[in-house]
Design a protein around this motif. Structure first.
Motif, PDB file in Angstrom:
ATOM      1  N   TRP A 161      -9.010  36.152  51.433  1.00  0.00           N
ATOM      2  CA  TRP A 161      -7.729  36.535  52.031  1.00  0.00           C
ATOM      3  C   TRP A 161      -7.652  38.050  52.051  1.00  0.00           C
ATOM      4  N   GLY A 162      -7.206  38.610  53.169  1.00  0.00           N
ATOM      5  CA  GLY A 162      -7.043  40.055  53.262  1.00  0.00           C
ATOM      6  C   GLY A 162      -8.341  40.822  53.135  1.00  0.00           C
ATOM      7  N   GLY A 163      -9.474  40.178  53.487  1.00  0.00           N
ATOM      8  CA  GLY A 163     -10.766  40.842  53.392  1.00  0.00           C
ATOM      9  C   GLY A 163     -11.337  40.891  51.996  1.00  0.00           C
ATOM     10  N   HIS A 164     -10.782  40.110  51.071  1.00  0.00           N
ATOM     11  CA  HIS A 164     -11.240  40.148  49.677  1.00  0.00           C
ATOM     12  C   HIS A 164     -11.381  38.729  49.132  1.00  0.00           C
ATOM     13  N   ASP A 165     -12.160  38.614  48.074  1.00  0.00           N
ATOM     14  CA  ASP A 165     -12.261  37.367  47.333  1.00  0.00           C
ATOM     15  C   ASP A 165     -11.063  37.292  46.385  1.00  0.00           C
ATOM     16  N   THR A 166     -10.272  36.243  46.511  1.00  0.00           N
ATOM     17  CA  THR A 166      -9.052  36.117  45.701  1.00  0.00           C
ATOM     18  C   THR A 166      -9.334  35.693  44.270  1.00  0.00           C
ATOM     19  N   GLY A 167     -10.535  35.148  44.017  1.00  0.00           N
ATOM     20  CA  GLY A 167     -10.824  34.576  42.708  1.00  0.00           C
ATOM     21  C   GLY A 167     -10.393  33.128  42.597  1.00  0.00           C
ATOM     22  N   TYR A 168      -9.726  32.620  43.631  1.00  0.00           N
ATOM     23  CA  TYR A 168      -9.282  31.227  43.665  1.00  0.00           C
ATOM     24  C   TYR A 168     -10.166  30.425  44.605  1.00  0.00           C
ATOM     25  N   ALA A 169     -10.341  29.145  44.291  1.00  0.00           N
ATOM     26  CA  ALA A 169     -11.068  28.264  45.201  1.00  0.00           C
ATOM     27  C   ALA A 169     -10.186  27.872  46.379  1.00  0.00           C
ATOM     28  N   SER A 170      -8.888  27.696  46.124  1.00  0.00           N
ATOM     29  CA  SER A 170      -7.938  27.357  47.189  1.00  0.00           C
ATOM     30  C   SER A 170      -6.754  28.303  47.144  1.00  0.00           C
ATOM     31  N   TRP A 171      -6.878  29.429  47.831  1.00  0.00           N
ATOM     32  CA  TRP A 171      -5.752  30.360  47.939  1.00  0.00           C
ATOM     33  C   TRP A 171      -4.635  29.745  48.779  1.00  0.00           C
ATOM     34  N   ARG A 172      -4.979  28.868  49.708  1.00  0.00           N
ATOM     35  CA  ARG A 172      -3.971  28.163  50.492  1.00  0.00           C
ATOM     36  C   ARG A 172      -3.014  27.412  49.575  1.00  0.00           C
ATOM     37  N   ALA A 173      -3.539  26.763  48.542  1.00  0.00           N
ATOM     38  CA  ALA A 173      -2.679  25.999  47.638  1.00  0.00           C
ATOM     39  C   ALA A 173      -1.705  26.914  46.901  1.00  0.00           C
ATOM     40  N   ILE A 174      -2.147  28.117  46.565  1.00  0.00           N
ATOM     41  CA  ILE A 174      -1.253  29.065  45.893  1.00  0.00           C
ATOM     42  C   ILE A 174      -0.174  29.534  46.864  1.00  0.00           C
ATOM     43  N   HIS A 175      -0.550  29.810  48.108  1.00  0.00           N
ATOM     44  CA  HIS A 175       0.434  30.141  49.139  1.00  0.00           C
ATOM     45  C   HIS A 175       1.509  29.063  49.228  1.00  0.00           C
ATOM     46  N   SER A 176       1.086  27.819  49.228  1.00  0.00           N
ATOM     47  CA  SER A 176       1.999  26.706  49.464  1.00  0.00           C
ATOM     48  C   SER A 176       3.060  26.567  48.384  1.00  0.00           C
ATOM     49  N   ARG A 177       2.788  27.061  47.194  1.00  0.00           N
ATOM     50  CA  ARG A 177       3.727  26.909  46.086  1.00  0.00           C
ATOM     51  C   ARG A 177       5.020  27.687  46.295  1.00  0.00           C
ATOM     52  N   ARG A 178       5.068  28.560  47.271  1.00  0.00           N
ATOM     53  CA  ARG A 178       6.242  29.414  47.455  1.00  0.00           C
ATOM     54  C   ARG A 178       7.323  28.752  48.312  1.00  0.00           C
ATOM     55  N   TRP A 179       7.029  27.572  48.867  1.00  0.00           N
ATOM     56  CA  TRP A 179       8.015  26.908  49.715  1.00  0.00           C
ATOM     57  C   TRP A 179       9.046  26.176  48.863  1.00  0.00           C
ATOM     58  N   THR A 180      10.143  25.770  49.500  1.00  0.00           N
ATOM     59  CA  THR A 180      11.245  25.149  48.761  1.00  0.00           C
ATOM     60  C   THR A 180      10.777  23.926  47.986  1.00  0.00           C
ATOM     61  N   THR A 181      10.037  23.057  48.639  1.00  0.00           N
ATOM     62  CA  THR A 181       9.394  21.942  47.961  1.00  0.00           C
ATOM     63  C   THR A 181       7.892  22.152  48.064  1.00  0.00           C
ATOM     64  N   ALA A 182       7.184  21.872  47.000  1.00  0.00           N
ATOM     65  CA  ALA A 182       5.740  22.121  47.005  1.00  0.00           C
ATOM     66  C   ALA A 182       5.098  21.268  45.933  1.00  0.00           C
ATOM     67  N   GLY A 183       3.793  21.126  46.040  1.00  0.00           N
ATOM     68  CA  GLY A 183       3.034  20.481  44.987  1.00  0.00           C
ATOM     69  C   GLY A 183       3.177  18.976  44.965  1.00  0.00           C
ATOM     70  N   CYS A 184       3.209  18.443  43.761  1.00  0.00           N
ATOM     71  CA  CYS A 184       3.175  16.996  43.569  1.00  0.00           C
ATOM     72  C   CYS A 184       4.569  16.395  43.699  1.00  0.00           C
ATOM     73  N   PRO A 185       4.707  15.270  44.415  1.00  0.00           N
ATOM     74  CA  PRO A 185       6.005  14.609  44.479  1.00  0.00           C
ATOM     75  C   PRO A 185       6.365  13.994  43.129  1.00  0.00           C
ATOM     76  N   PRO A 186       7.634  13.816  42.866  1.00  0.00           N
ATOM     77  CA  PRO A 186       8.033  13.122  41.641  1.00  0.00           C
ATOM     78  C   PRO A 186       7.796  11.627  41.792  1.00  0.00           C
ATOM     79  N   PRO A 187       7.846  10.864  40.699  1.00  0.00           N
ATOM     80  CA  PRO A 187       7.791   9.405  40.835  1.00  0.00           C
ATOM     81  C   PRO A 187       9.146   8.881  41.335  1.00  0.00           C
ATOM     82  N   PHE A 188       9.123   7.758  42.031  1.00  0.00           N
ATOM     83  CA  PHE A 188      10.338   7.159  42.591  1.00  0.00           C
ATOM     84  C   PHE A 188      10.453   5.713  42.125  1.00  0.00           C
ATOM     85  N   THR A 189      11.682   5.251  41.960  1.00  0.00           N
ATOM     86  CA  THR A 189      11.877   3.868  41.521  1.00  0.00           C
ATOM     87  C   THR A 189      11.620   2.873  42.649  1.00  0.00           C
ATOM     88  N   ASP A 190      11.997   3.252  43.876  1.00  0.00           N
ATOM     89  CA  ASP A 190      11.763   2.386  45.030  1.00  0.00           C
ATOM     90  C   ASP A 190      12.022   3.194  46.295  1.00  0.00           C
TER      91      ASP A 190
END
Length: 378
Positions: A161-190
């Motif tokens: 990203w930005g012409g450099h190695d970020t040190g991350y395998a998935s920098w996209r996943a780190i980007h995604s964490r900044r949205w209102t909802t992100a990551g793993c969904p919670p468990p649901f009863t039904d």
């Protein structure tokens, strides 16, 4: 046998600097002339991106051939525009403010996320697995949650990203964490619980509608499917097929077994996703069953064992084992990008992106000559 569909996002890059270029409209026109019309090729957030939305499949071999056929067409159309079509989670570099694809929805999303919009130059792979109704979809969603970090590690393909190695395998996943909802969904009863909680999120932050829920797995609002959104876009179609097979087998396993009462804690899954985004397959992962850090190969083996029965039932086990062996031997997309850049600089990375785009998946024995020849004479 459960059906599945695949959505692959690609980015168009300037071959000299590997920065996004706004040639998607021209490439979509070229693809349309080759038979890939609006039903199969979609516009994306920026005019440097496009998406292939596959037909519905039941057989891995059909998916492998369909993906490869599209990739050959895209490669040839991109060449006529003198750009590189790449399957990467993030481009090597980013330039000035990107051009938003016109339309009310994208304009609303950009307005809601504000300064985050211009950096949203990320590309994903989405796998839809058919489920027999919304209630069954929630059972499956609860069952696949714990396996999302392993899927992320397998798919990690955005180290730059930005012409450099970020040190991350998935920098996209780190980007995604900044949205209102992100990551793993919670468990649901039904399914009623799922729908109630989706409605409660509407209007909060950037969640303007259910389509802006950014969990790594969710129920589709338009189709009877469970949608996996955890994966980076892929260099080669072999890993895409592997991930699709594993996603389908995970859903089938969850539907067969039902919802486990022993759901992983959300904070553990969130940390496991961050850990997988940083290290991919190169070090350790959180074991999806024990919750302990183990060598990444052990977590991948646990995923294979979890899905083995359903992979046997669908006839996919041998092909999945071949694709998985190929992936682990050659290294993840992130590892291959780093190696190409280290040994060949930008020209080496360009060569990798172009060659991997149309690499025949391991185990697919039919020649890709038909894809070359069809595009050459279109």
């Amino acid at each position: 046998m459960l059906s599945f569909g695949i959505e692959e996002e690609f980015v168009l890059l300037d071959a000299a600097r590997l920065r996004p270029v706004n040639d998607a409209p021209e490439c979509r026109d070229g693809l349309s002339k080759l038979g890939f019309g609006a039903a199969l090729v979609h516009q994306e957030f920026f005019q440097s991106q496009l998406e292939f939305a596959s037909p519905v499949y039941t057989e891995l071999s059909a998916a492998a051939e369909g993906l490869l056929e599209f990739r050959w067409a895209l490669k040839n159309v991109a060449a006529t525009q003198h750009v590189v079509a790449a399957g990467v989670g993030t481009p090597y570099d980013v330039g000035p403010m990107p051009v938003l694809t016109p339309g009310e929805r994208y304009e609303q999303v950009a307005a809601n996320v504000r300064a985050l919009a211009w950096e949203h130059q990320i590309n994903g792979l989405h796998v839809h697995v058919g489920v027999p109704g919304r209630a069954a979809g929630v059972v499956a969603l609860n069952g696949v949650r714990r396996w999302l970090p392993v899927l992320l590690a397998l798919s990690a393909n955005s180290p730059l990203w930005g012409g450099h190695d970020t040190g991350y395998a998935s920098w996209r996943a780190i980007h995604s964490r900044r949205w209102t909802t992100a990551g793993c969904p919670p468990p649901f009863t039904d399914d009623r619980d799922y729908d109630r909680r989706i409605r409660a999120l509407s209007g909060i932050g950037a969640t303007s509608d259910p389509g802006t829920i950014a969990w790594y797995a969710r129920l589709s609002e338009r189709q009877p499917t469970l949608e996996f959104r955890v994966a980076d876009a892929q260099l080669d179609s072999g890993v895409t097929v592997l991930l699709a097979a594993l996603c389908r087998a995970l859903v089938a396993t969850a539907l067969h077994s039902g919802t486990s009462r022993n759901q992983p804690a959300p904070e553990l899954l969130d940390a496991a996703l961050w850990h997988a985004a940083r290290d991919g397959l190169s070090r350790s992962l959180v074991h999806p069953v024990t919750g302990l850090l183990v060598p990444a190969s052990d977590a991948v083996q646990a995923l294979l064992e979890e899905t083995r029965h359903q992979l046997l039932a669908s006839g996919d086990l041998a092909e999945v084992e071949t694709l998985l062996r190929d992936t682990t031997t050659r290294g993840s997309g992130a590892e291959r990008q780093r190696q190409a850049l280290a040994t060949g600089g930008l020209p080496g990375l360009v060569l990798l992106l172009e060659s991997e785009l149309t690499r025949t998946p391991a185990g697919l024995h039919r020649s890709d000559q038909k894809f070359r020849s069809r595009d050459a004479h279109a």
